[in-house]
Design a protein around this motif. Structure first.
Motif, PDB file in Angstrom:
ATOM      1  N   ILE A  14     120.693 -50.664   5.266  1.00 36.26           N
ATOM      2  CA  ILE A  14     121.581 -50.270   6.359  1.00 36.26           C
ATOM      3  C   ILE A  14     121.744 -48.761   6.320  1.00 36.26           C
ATOM      4  O   ILE A  14     122.071 -48.182   5.282  1.00 36.26           O
ATOM      5  CB  ILE A  14     122.947 -50.968   6.246  1.00 36.26           C
ATOM      6  CG1 ILE A  14     122.759 -52.492   6.308  1.00 36.26           C
ATOM      7  CG2 ILE A  14     123.887 -50.507   7.357  1.00 36.26           C
ATOM      8  CD1 ILE A  14     124.017 -53.279   6.013  1.00 36.26           C
ATOM      9  N   VAL A  15     121.503 -48.122   7.465  1.00 35.73           N
ATOM     10  CA  VAL A  15     121.531 -46.664   7.560  1.00 35.73           C
ATOM     11  C   VAL A  15     122.687 -46.252   8.464  1.00 35.73           C
ATOM     12  O   VAL A  15     122.788 -46.735   9.607  1.00 35.73           O
ATOM     13  CB  VAL A  15     120.208 -46.129   8.139  1.00 35.73           C
ATOM     14  CG1 VAL A  15     120.239 -44.613   8.249  1.00 35.73           C
ATOM     15  CG2 VAL A  15     119.032 -46.583   7.275  1.00 35.73           C
ATOM     16  N   PRO A  16     123.582 -45.372   7.994  1.00 34.36           N
ATOM     17  CA  PRO A  16     124.674 -44.922   8.863  1.00 34.36           C
ATOM     18  C   PRO A  16     124.155 -44.051  10.000  1.00 34.36           C
ATOM     19  O   PRO A  16     123.125 -43.373   9.869  1.00 34.36           O
ATOM     20  CB  PRO A  16     125.586 -44.118   7.923  1.00 34.36           C
ATOM     21  CG  PRO A  16     124.701 -43.710   6.794  1.00 34.36           C
ATOM     22  CD  PRO A  16     123.663 -44.781   6.652  1.00 34.36           C
ATOM     23  N   ARG A  17     124.858 -44.085  11.114  1.00 36.23           N
ATOM     24  CA  ARG A  17     124.486 -43.205  12.222  1.00 36.23           C
ATOM     25  C   ARG A  17     124.685 -41.746  11.794  1.00 36.23           C
ATOM     26  O   ARG A  17     125.685 -41.414  11.151  1.00 36.23           O
ATOM     27  CB  ARG A  17     125.368 -43.471  13.436  1.00 36.23           C
ATOM     28  CG  ARG A  17     125.320 -44.874  13.979  1.00 36.23           C
ATOM     29  CD  ARG A  17     126.348 -45.015  15.095  1.00 36.23           C
ATOM     30  NE  ARG A  17     126.527 -46.391  15.516  1.00 36.23           N
ATOM     31  CZ  ARG A  17     127.533 -46.800  16.302  1.00 36.23           C
ATOM     32  NH1 ARG A  17     128.432 -45.938  16.724  1.00 36.23           N
ATOM     33  NH2 ARG A  17     127.632 -48.076  16.640  1.00 36.23           N
ATOM     34  N   PRO A  18     123.773 -40.858  12.181  1.00 35.68           N
ATOM     35  CA  PRO A  18     123.956 -39.445  11.831  1.00 35.68           C
ATOM     36  C   PRO A  18     125.147 -38.813  12.554  1.00 35.68           C
ATOM     37  O   PRO A  18     125.691 -37.809  12.093  1.00 35.68           O
ATOM     38  CB  PRO A  18     122.637 -38.799  12.261  1.00 35.68           C
ATOM     39  CG  PRO A  18     122.059 -39.732  13.273  1.00 35.68           C
ATOM     40  CD  PRO A  18     122.506 -41.104  12.882  1.00 35.68           C
ATOM     41  N   LEU A  19     125.518 -39.389  13.671  1.00 34.73           N
ATOM     42  CA  LEU A  19     126.660 -38.922  14.454  1.00 34.73           C
ATOM     43  C   LEU A  19     127.431 -40.163  14.863  1.00 34.73           C
ATOM     44  O   LEU A  19     126.836 -41.144  15.304  1.00 34.73           O
ATOM     45  CB  LEU A  19     126.175 -38.165  15.695  1.00 34.73           C
ATOM     46  CG  LEU A  19     127.209 -37.466  16.568  1.00 34.73           C
ATOM     47  CD1 LEU A  19     127.811 -36.268  15.852  1.00 34.73           C
ATOM     48  CD2 LEU A  19     126.562 -37.019  17.883  1.00 34.73           C
ATOM     49  N   ALA A  20     128.759 -40.151  14.710  1.00 35.63           N
ATOM     50  CA  ALA A  20     129.526 -41.366  14.974  1.00 35.63           C
ATOM     51  C   ALA A  20     129.414 -41.770  16.437  1.00 35.63           C
ATOM     52  O   ALA A  20     128.886 -42.844  16.762  1.00 35.63           O
ATOM     53  CB  ALA A  20     130.988 -41.162  14.585  1.00 35.63           C
ATOM     54  N   ASN A  21     129.888 -40.920  17.342  1.00 38.12           N
ATOM     55  CA  ASN A  21     129.896 -41.261  18.761  1.00 38.12           C
ATOM     56  C   ASN A  21     129.622 -40.029  19.610  1.00 38.12           C
ATOM     57  O   ASN A  21     129.862 -38.887  19.188  1.00 38.12           O
ATOM     58  CB  ASN A  21     131.244 -41.872  19.178  1.00 38.12           C
ATOM     59  CG  ASN A  21     131.444 -43.271  18.622  1.00 38.12           C
ATOM     60  OD1 ASN A  21     130.569 -44.128  18.726  1.00 38.12           O
ATOM     61  ND2 ASN A  21     132.592 -43.506  17.991  1.00 38.12           N
TER      62      ASN A  21
ATOM     63  N   GLU B 193     120.478 -35.623  17.694  1.00 36.98           N
ATOM     64  CA  GLU B 193     121.466 -36.441  16.993  1.00 36.98           C
ATOM     65  C   GLU B 193     122.326 -37.260  17.949  1.00 36.98           C
ATOM     66  O   GLU B 193     122.741 -38.373  17.609  1.00 36.98           O
ATOM     67  CB  GLU B 193     122.357 -35.570  16.098  1.00 36.98           C
ATOM     68  CG  GLU B 193     123.220 -34.573  16.832  1.00 36.98           C
ATOM     69  CD  GLU B 193     124.157 -33.828  15.890  1.00 36.98           C
ATOM     70  OE1 GLU B 193     124.140 -34.103  14.677  1.00 36.98           O
ATOM     71  OE2 GLU B 193     124.921 -32.965  16.376  1.00 36.98           O
ATOM     72  N   HIS B 194     122.576 -36.770  19.155  1.00 39.00           N
ATOM     73  CA  HIS B 194     123.411 -37.547  20.078  1.00 39.00           C
ATOM     74  C   HIS B 194     122.695 -38.798  20.566  1.00 39.00           C
ATOM     75  O   HIS B 194     123.338 -39.778  20.953  1.00 39.00           O
ATOM     76  CB  HIS B 194     123.886 -36.688  21.257  1.00 39.00           C
ATOM     77  CG  HIS B 194     122.788 -36.224  22.173  1.00 39.00           C
ATOM     78  ND1 HIS B 194     122.009 -35.138  21.893  1.00 39.00           N
ATOM     79  CD2 HIS B 194     122.344 -36.716  23.370  1.00 39.00           C
ATOM     80  CE1 HIS B 194     121.139 -34.955  22.880  1.00 39.00           C
ATOM     81  NE2 HIS B 194     121.322 -35.908  23.780  1.00 39.00           N
ATOM     82  N   HIS B 195     121.354 -38.809  20.525  1.00 37.11           N
ATOM     83  CA  HIS B 195     120.623 -40.019  20.911  1.00 37.11           C
ATOM     84  C   HIS B 195     120.781 -41.126  19.862  1.00 37.11           C
ATOM     85  O   HIS B 195     120.596 -42.308  20.178  1.00 37.11           O
ATOM     86  CB  HIS B 195     119.137 -39.716  21.089  1.00 37.11           C
ATOM     87  CG  HIS B 195     118.834 -38.899  22.301  1.00 37.11           C
ATOM     88  ND1 HIS B 195     118.173 -37.694  22.239  1.00 37.11           N
ATOM     89  CD2 HIS B 195     119.112 -39.108  23.615  1.00 37.11           C
ATOM     90  CE1 HIS B 195     118.041 -37.197  23.464  1.00 37.11           C
ATOM     91  NE2 HIS B 195     118.600 -38.042  24.321  1.00 37.11           N
ATOM     92  N   ALA B 196     121.104 -40.755  18.621  1.00 37.92           N
ATOM     93  CA  ALA B 196     121.261 -41.743  17.551  1.00 37.92           C
ATOM     94  C   ALA B 196     122.711 -42.138  17.333  1.00 37.92           C
ATOM     95  O   ALA B 196     123.020 -42.879  16.405  1.00 37.92           O
ATOM     96  CB  ALA B 196     120.679 -41.191  16.255  1.00 37.92           C
ATOM     97  N   ALA B 197     123.593 -41.666  18.195  1.00 40.55           N
ATOM     98  CA  ALA B 197     125.021 -41.991  18.090  1.00 40.55           C
ATOM     99  C   ALA B 197     125.338 -43.244  18.891  1.00 40.55           C
ATOM    100  O   ALA B 197     124.490 -43.796  19.601  1.00 40.55           O
ATOM    101  CB  ALA B 197     125.852 -40.813  18.599  1.00 40.55           C
ATOM    102  N   GLY B 198     126.580 -43.685  18.790  1.00 38.20           N
ATOM    103  CA  GLY B 198     127.093 -44.652  19.749  1.00 38.20           C
ATOM    104  C   GLY B 198     127.440 -43.887  21.010  1.00 38.20           C
ATOM    105  O   GLY B 198     128.372 -43.077  21.022  1.00 38.20           O
ATOM    106  N   ILE B 199     126.661 -44.090  22.062  1.00 40.10           N
ATOM    107  CA  ILE B 199     126.856 -43.334  23.310  1.00 40.10           C
ATOM    108  C   ILE B 199     127.824 -44.127  24.181  1.00 40.10           C
ATOM    109  O   ILE B 199     127.521 -45.252  24.609  1.00 40.10           O
ATOM    110  CB  ILE B 199     125.510 -43.119  24.021  1.00 40.10           C
ATOM    111  CG1 ILE B 199     124.552 -42.358  23.096  1.00 40.10           C
ATOM    112  CG2 ILE B 199     125.710 -42.368  25.339  1.00 40.10           C
ATOM    113  CD1 ILE B 199     123.098 -42.366  23.551  1.00 40.10           C
TER     114      ILE B 199
END
Length: 560
Positions: free
Chosen positions: A98-105, A368-374
């Motif tokens: 399990i990999v944490p998101r690099p940016l939360a949201n 990084e924003h593409h890998a966040a919860g958008i």
């Protein structure tokens, strides 16, 4: 765990010639059913899991929805999965990562700059300051308050609820829990009370002024919950989604490499390694008492006999379809009949030729924003209107959308250069009004409804990323009816029942039956309709297994 001697006392070994007889039959091969089965088998019990579908995993599965494109079909992100379950069952050794998101949201805006919200408090302050210096100054206190309250509640997740009807022993258990909350101090207890009983909207309005920040934080109060952020009890939903973590990062969310199916595949492997027999394509139709236990009868005519049953299914399926309602107390039947189960959620899996090009943050190169919860959550009023629209019209004119693009983290999900996206959307009613009058009769979803709903979601995202619609290669849409039919989520409810205050803790699913035991002897509820509720946590399965092992030990002592 259990000693070898105690295992012998608890169980009997099932020989190859009697593989239709087990100590425990687990109905449903979702993640909680698999967790429960693995713990029971680890204690030496003979256990089988009966799964209706060909694919094990319930709503936590990874499936190909277009040639070359795989995604988590229903559940789509991970945080609540209990570290104890991961460690006890050796899921990392089974390949789970399990990999944490690099940016939360990331909250995009139609005009001006969006809000990128990192996990780290200092970095989040800097991002928030671009919208409001006042909010940036207040954010650390907010994060500390929420973290302090969440840390106390985490301890409740792997404990059966206190039963106020259970006499002095249960009252003593309740008393022993008080110190962990008393240590919060006066201000912390006030925050706890506000969160548990009040509305997230009011709580956030008192602290912040920036609409995009309040929209980002308020999303957790309505996700999977058909309500306004201004409804009492929505504060608990915000808290519920802060109870998890990834890699010791409290409150963080992440991606399971290989999709959510990687979790249930690891659980199935762990269960099988401990001797669990997994039977697929076993559509259980009935549970009937027989020979001091139960016959579990499937649609194909097969029968499994077990001394006890653990039901990893929705409460309404267990008590209204699989068992004889006349065997249940009248007040319990009434409770289940009125069990509120509708999260008004719509899911879409989308194959993309390129990443979204946001007006507020242009570019299709991975960032990084593409890998966040958008989050399409421009403010609390937007979340409130989405609920009002759905209450009146069946679904929101401007839906709330969480867009995740897991292929930015996990390149196994899509062809090179392409991507997959998960869209989790609110609010879409399970049944739609049949006519212009909101008080008119209700009707079922149709294929046209599903297409219109998907178009509305795509249009909503495209207002923030104009290239989104034209970048779509293929799409799979799941209405609330589809979620019910495919995964047994009655009412399309991802939590197996609303996480309202009167359906939580010692009232989940009913007074006197919140400790996983049902009114039927030796039949247990081990899925999200039991404490602590929904999300891919494994906690209901873990707790139910511990209760069952204690009960089986007592039964063994009584027989001796």
């Amino acid at each position: 765990m259990y000693t070898r001697r105690r295992r012998r006392r608890l169980c009997r070994t099932v020989t190859a010639s009697h593989r239709n007889r087990f100590d425990v039959a687990v109905i449903g091969g979702g993640h909680n059913g698999l967790v429960c089965a693995a713990y029971l088998a680890a204690a030496g019990l003979s256990v089988c899991v009966l799964e209706r579908r060909t694919r094990i995993g319930g709503a936590a599965v990874t499936e190909e929805f277009a040639p070359g494109f795989r995604n988590s079909t229903a559940s789509y992100t991970v945080s609540l999965l209990q570290q104890r379950v991961i460690d006890d069952l050796g899921l990392a050794a089974e390949g789970l990562r399990i990999v944490p998101r690099p940016l939360a949201n990331f909250v995009p805006s139609e005009a001006g700059r969006g809000l990128k919200l990192p996990r780290q408090t200092a970095a989040a302050q800097a991002a928030i300051a671009e919208h409001s210096r006042r909010d940036a100054e207040r954010y650390p206190a907010f994060a500390e308050e929420l973290s302090a309250v969440a840390s106390r509640f985490r301890g409740l997740m792997l404990e059966p609820p206190v039963d106020p009807t259970g006499g002095w022993r249960e009252h003593l258990r309740a008393a022993r829990r008080l110190p962990r909350f008393a240590s919060l101090g006066g201000r912390g207890i006030a925050s706890l009370w506000d969160l548990v009983t009040g509305s997230a909207g009011a709580w956030l309005d008192r602290r912040f002024e920036s609409d995009c920040l309040k929209g980002a934080l308020g999303f957790d109060s309505i996700v999977g919950h058909f309500a306004s952020p201004y409804h009492a009890g929505s504060g608990y939903l915000l808290l519920h989604h802060a109870l998890g973590g990834v890699d010791a990062l409290g409150g963080a969310w992440g991606h399971a490499i290989g999709g959510m199916g990687a979790i249930t595949e690891a659980l199935a492997a762990a269960a099988a390694r401990r001797g669990v027999v997994i039977l697929r394509e076993r559509d259980v139709q009935r549970i009937t008492e027989a020979g001091g236990g139960y016959d579990v009868c499937s649609a194909d005519g097969s029968v499994v006999h077990a001394g006890a049953v653990a039901a990893g299914v929705h409460p309404k399926i267990l008590f209204e379809r699989l068992t004889d309602p006349e065997r249940l107390p009248a007040d319990f039947r009434e409770r289940i009949r009125h069990w509120r189960s509708e999260s008004a959620s719509f899911r879409a899996n989308v194959a993309l030729a390129e990443l979204p090009d946001f007006s507020c943050l242009p570019g299709t190169a991975p960032a990084e924003h593409h890998a966040a919860g958008i989050l399409i959550t421009p403010g609390l009023d937007y979340l409130d209107r989405a609920w009002l629209d759905a209450r009146r019209d069946g679904y929101s004119a401007a839906p709330v959308v969480e867009l995740l693009i897991p292929s930015t983290i996990d390149d196994s999900l899509a062809p090179a250069g392409a991507h997959v996206a998960s869209l989790f959307c609110q609010h879409f009613r399970r049944r739609l009004p049949d006519g212009a009058d909101p008080a008119s009769a209700e009707r079922e979803w149709t294929d046209d409804d599903r297409r219109r709903a998907l178009d509305r979601v795509i249009d909503t995202v495209s207002r923030y990323a104009p290239n989104f619609r034209r970048s779509i290669v293929a799409a799979e849409a799941l209405s609330p009816k589809d979620l019910e039919d495919r995964f047994g989520l009655i009412g399309g409810d991802i939590f197996h029942g609303a996480l309202d205050l009167d359906q939580l803790y010692w009232t989940r699913p009913a007074w006197g039956h919140a400790q996983y035991r049902t009114p039927l002897p030796h039949v247990y509820l081990c899925a999200s309709g039991a404490h602590p509720g929904g999300g891919v946590s494994g906690a209901p399965g873990y707790n139910a297994a511990q209760v069952m092992l204690r009960d089986l030990a007592r039964r063994g002592r009584a027989r001796r």
